[in-house]
Design an enzyme around this catalytic site. Sequence first.
Site, PDB file in Angstrom:
ATOM      1  N   LYS A 162     -64.642  86.198 -62.355  1.00 15.76           N
ATOM      2  CA  LYS A 162     -65.928  86.210 -63.056  1.00 15.76           C
ATOM      3  C   LYS A 162     -65.966  85.216 -64.209  1.00 15.76           C
ATOM      4  CE  LYS A 162     -67.720  90.811 -62.026  1.00 15.76           C
ATOM      5  NZ  LYS A 162     -68.236  92.064 -62.601  1.00 15.76           N
ATOM      6  N   LYS A 218     -68.275  89.364 -47.248  1.00 22.60           N
ATOM      7  CA  LYS A 218     -68.787  90.703 -47.558  1.00 22.60           C
ATOM      8  C   LYS A 218     -70.296  90.670 -47.801  1.00 22.60           C
ATOM      9  CE  LYS A 218     -67.040  93.830 -50.601  1.00 22.60           C
ATOM     10  NZ  LYS A 218     -66.192  94.368 -51.667  1.00 22.60           N
ATOM     11  N   LYS A 224     -74.868  91.446 -53.090  1.00 14.47           N
ATOM     12  CA  LYS A 224     -76.160  91.301 -53.769  1.00 14.47           C
ATOM     13  C   LYS A 224     -76.332  89.882 -54.293  1.00 14.47           C
ATOM     14  CE  LYS A 224     -74.287  92.553 -58.189  1.00 14.47           C
ATOM     15  NZ  LYS A 224     -73.491  93.604 -58.738  1.00 14.47           N
TER      16      LYS A 224
END
Length: 354
Positions: free
Chosen positions: A115, A217, A220
């Site tokens: 991140k 995967k 969102k």
Amino acid sequence: MTAFKPLVFSGVQPTGNLHLGNYLGAIRKFVALQADNDCIYCVVDLHSITAQLVHEDLKGQIRSIAAAFIASGIDPEKHIVFNQSAVPQHAELAWIFNCVARIGWMNRMTQFKDKAGKDRENASLGLLAYPSLMAADILVYRATHVPVGDDQKQHLELARDIAMKFNLDFRDKIRASGTGVDILVGDEPVHAYFPMVEPMIEGPAPRVMSLRDGTKKMSKSDPSDLSRINLMDDAETISKKIRKAKTDPEALPSETEGLKGRPEAENLVGIYAALSDRSKAEVLAEFGGQQFSTFKPALVDLAVNVLSPITAEMRRLMDDTAHIDAILRNGGERARARAEKTIAEVSDIIGFLR
Ligand code: TRP
């Protein structure tokens, strides 16, 4: 192995739309665990400001996670549903854990590295401390079992490291306080204040992959909305997305062996299996030899049947924000009563005068 009273805790961040992967991978598991466990399910709003500080409609996002929990069948009266910021004891224990955990532990977290990206100096301090707050979420209730996805395993190991260091560093004070519990960690007897949390990762939950690329995967953050089925999608949209889902030209195999090297086929069969509570083998016994042109419409029907009552209930709840807010407030009060007890005991163990 643990002498702590079993308690399930999990959290979901209020960022982005919930999709089928969240439902099959997490929420459905939360629902199933209610039958045999005391459960606490938390909308982790404090975590949601670690990566991005300003959100367009954070209140709406928090409500929509709570609505998804309830619409999926989580009972907020028998169990606890609340949002993290309503219980300030999470942040209070996280501060203490910031002083237990070492900077090196945090720097090794793969989620932080992902991140933070290249510019680590510019990541928020909160992003670095994220796992410490997550440990506090769980341990402020002395919860023992945490259903999470595979990607959270490292954070739960860190929660165990924090619990272990606290238990050892304060061993004598824990004993003197009379609030500890004798547990075995491996073969080692430990007088512990905090339990060693157990991840619950196994189980039938499938890895739900992108409808556009069976090797990624469902997420969102995928720029293509066609890659995922959102919990708020209507029947029309679900149908369109499944019809457009990437496949290969072969018919479905009759046995799971035949799914090897066919990620898109494997994903759609896995979704069908999960939605119908069957194994992939059972699904293939029924559909083996058939083309996607027959399988996809069956999958559309199934997905719409399972998801549309949830979607409808979510929409109904989202239209009555006062009702959702009342549920969250009630859950928050009950959670706070438990968390206060832990903070009082921990403060005494550390030696704070309160
Ligand atoms: N980090 C978790 C995730 O991204 C969310 C989370 C926060 C959580 N606190 C938690 C999960 C405590 C389980 C228990 O999925």
